[in-house]
Scaffold this active site. Structure first.
Site, PDB file in Angstrom:
ATOM      1  N   LYS A   1       2.874   4.897 -10.207  1.00  0.00           N
ATOM      2  CA  LYS A   1       3.117   3.880 -11.239  1.00  0.00           C
ATOM      3  C   LYS A   1       4.112   4.398 -12.275  1.00  0.00           C
ATOM      4  CE  LYS A   1      -1.203   1.235 -11.081  1.00  0.00           C
ATOM      5  NZ  LYS A   1      -2.168   0.505 -11.891  1.00  0.00           N
TER       6      LYS A   1
ATOM      7  N   ARG B   1     -12.335   3.410  -0.051  1.00  0.00           N
ATOM      8  CA  ARG B   1     -12.648   1.997  -0.248  1.00  0.00           C
ATOM      9  C   ARG B   1     -12.017   1.127   0.838  1.00  0.00           C
ATOM     10  NH1 ARG B   1     -10.710   1.213  -6.220  1.00  0.00           N
ATOM     11  NH2 ARG B   1      -9.677   3.209  -5.841  1.00  0.00           N
TER      12      ARG B   1
ATOM     13  N   ASN C   1      -5.805   5.214 -13.917  1.00  0.00           N
ATOM     14  CA  ASN C   1      -4.570   5.359 -13.148  1.00  0.00           C
ATOM     15  C   ASN C   1      -3.372   4.681 -13.812  1.00  0.00           C
ATOM     16  OD1 ASN C   1      -5.671   2.782 -12.544  1.00  0.00           O
ATOM     17  ND2 ASN C   1      -4.596   2.689 -10.599  1.00  0.00           N
TER      18      ASN C   1
ATOM     19  N   SER D   1       0.693  -1.777  -9.087  1.00  0.00           N
ATOM     20  CA  SER D   1      -0.726  -1.914  -8.817  1.00  0.00           C
ATOM     21  C   SER D   1      -1.197  -0.934  -7.754  1.00  0.00           C
ATOM     22  CB  SER D   1      -1.024  -3.352  -8.349  1.00  0.00           C
ATOM     23  OG  SER D   1      -2.374  -3.482  -7.948  1.00  0.00           O
ATOM     24  N   GLY D   2      -2.399  -0.407  -7.964  1.00  0.00           N
ATOM     25  CA  GLY D   2      -3.084   0.329  -6.917  1.00  0.00           C
ATOM     26  C   GLY D   2      -3.721  -0.605  -5.920  1.00  0.00           C
TER      27      GLY D   2
ATOM     28  N   ASP E   1      -5.552  -1.035 -17.833  1.00  0.00           N
ATOM     29  CA  ASP E   1      -6.955  -0.936 -18.254  1.00  0.00           C
ATOM     30  C   ASP E   1      -7.667   0.279 -17.702  1.00  0.00           C
ATOM     31  OD1 ASP E   1      -9.161  -2.130 -15.910  1.00  0.00           O
ATOM     32  OD2 ASP E   1      -7.015  -2.216 -15.529  1.00  0.00           O
TER      33      ASP E   1
ATOM     34  N   ASP F   1      -0.210  -3.553 -15.041  1.00  0.00           N
ATOM     35  CA  ASP F   1      -1.187  -3.355 -13.987  1.00  0.00           C
ATOM     36  C   ASP F   1      -1.646  -4.748 -13.561  1.00  0.00           C
ATOM     37  OD1 ASP F   1      -3.350  -2.162 -12.428  1.00  0.00           O
ATOM     38  OD2 ASP F   1      -4.652  -2.805 -14.074  1.00  0.00           O
TER      39      ASP F   1
ATOM     40  N   GLU G   1     -11.120  -7.165  -9.571  1.00  0.00           N
ATOM     41  CA  GLU G   1     -10.664  -6.026  -8.791  1.00  0.00           C
ATOM     42  C   GLU G   1     -10.638  -6.502  -7.343  1.00  0.00           C
ATOM     43  OE1 GLU G   1      -9.712  -2.947  -9.716  1.00  0.00           O
ATOM     44  OE2 GLU G   1     -10.085  -3.239 -11.856  1.00  0.00           O
TER      45      GLU G   1
ATOM     46  N   ASP H   1      -5.000  -5.606 -11.323  1.00  0.00           N
ATOM     47  CA  ASP H   1      -6.440  -5.845 -11.287  1.00  0.00           C
ATOM     48  C   ASP H   1      -7.090  -5.559 -12.640  1.00  0.00           C
ATOM     49  OD1 ASP H   1      -7.403  -5.866  -8.033  1.00  0.00           O
ATOM     50  OD2 ASP H   1      -5.419  -5.080  -8.512  1.00  0.00           O
TER      51      ASP H   1
END
Length: 241
Positions: free
Chosen positions: A172, A79, A198, A123-124, A195, A33, A42, A35
């Site tokens: 992912k 967001r 997701n 990554s999201g 972390d 991941d 983030e 962030d």
């Protein structure tokens, strides 16, 4: 070892379900991941700061990472909508002034590369940052989201990609499995580090799951939990030969 019973082998380093050490040569891929795992921030929260909306966006991010928001895609759309009007120049400032690799990130990546592992960044977050981290660390594969930009300004939307609309937990996991298939390896030969909630789908598919300074739900399910120190503490559990 009882898989449900974690054992703190050293301060801030916990394992469950196996007895260390493992060896890097037993694995062929490591997936990160970005962030709050590979990097210290983030990114969506820091971009929102330029729009004066950091507190609002950060609250949604925190709830999503803790697993309190089950629809990750919708939370990300919310967001990103709040980022409308932020300039690409502001994003560059975030990268230049706020983004840092987390402690031990470069060392762990280098050790994995030296041992012959391929590297994947899922990554999201956004390609603006993942592409730069990929190039900085020499990573092999990435998957993340594309922010829509018109005349150097964010529109508050994301751009659909050939593989789908948003890189969430399911994507992912799919990318991890797709990369394993592309490399001709089994998922058990992959390590996945994250972390947030997701990250759990890809962590559950990998042979070794690693939580880095993670949310409680992630820490509780991971085979390795690093709660203090840098990412390279994984090398205390999975040794380079």
């Amino acid at each position: 070892m009882n898989p449900t019973s974690p054992s703190e082998i050293r301060p801030g380093l916990t394992v469950r379900g196996f007895t260390p050490p493992l060896h890097l040569h037993d694995f062929k891929l490591i997936a990160f991941d970005m962030d709050s795992t590979l990097i210290n921030i983030e990114c969506v929260d820091e971009i929102a700061d330029a729009a004066g909306r950091k507190a609002e966006v950060a609250a949604i991010t925190e709830a999503a990472m803790r697993g309190e928001i089950t629809d990750y895609k919708e939370s990300l759309r919310q967001r990103v909508a709040l980022l409308k009007g932020v300039t690409v120049a502001h994003m560059q400032q975030v990268y230049d002034q706020r983004l840092q690799l987390n402690p031990g990130a470069a060392e762990l990546v280098a050790a994995c590369q030296a041992a012959g592992l391929k590297t994947l960044l899922v990554s999201g977050g956004f390609t603006f940052f993942t592409d730069r981290i990929r190039d900085r660390l020499g990573l092999d594969f990435t998957r993340s989201n594309v922010l829509d930009v018109q005349d150097g300004v964010l529109t508050g939307r994301m751009v659909d990609q050939p593989w789908g609309d948003i890189c969430d937990g399911a994507e992912k996991r799919r990318m991890l499995l797709e990369t394993c298939a592309q490399l001709g390896i089994e998922p058990r030969q992959a390590i996945a580090m994250g972390d947030g909630a997701n990250d759990l789908p890809m962590m559950g598919a990998a042979g070794l799951s690693v939580a880095y300074h993670a949310k409680p739900a992630v820490r509780a399910q991971a085979m390795v939990a690093i709660d203090s120190g840098g990412l390279d503490r994984l090398l205390e559990v999975v040794q380079a030969d």
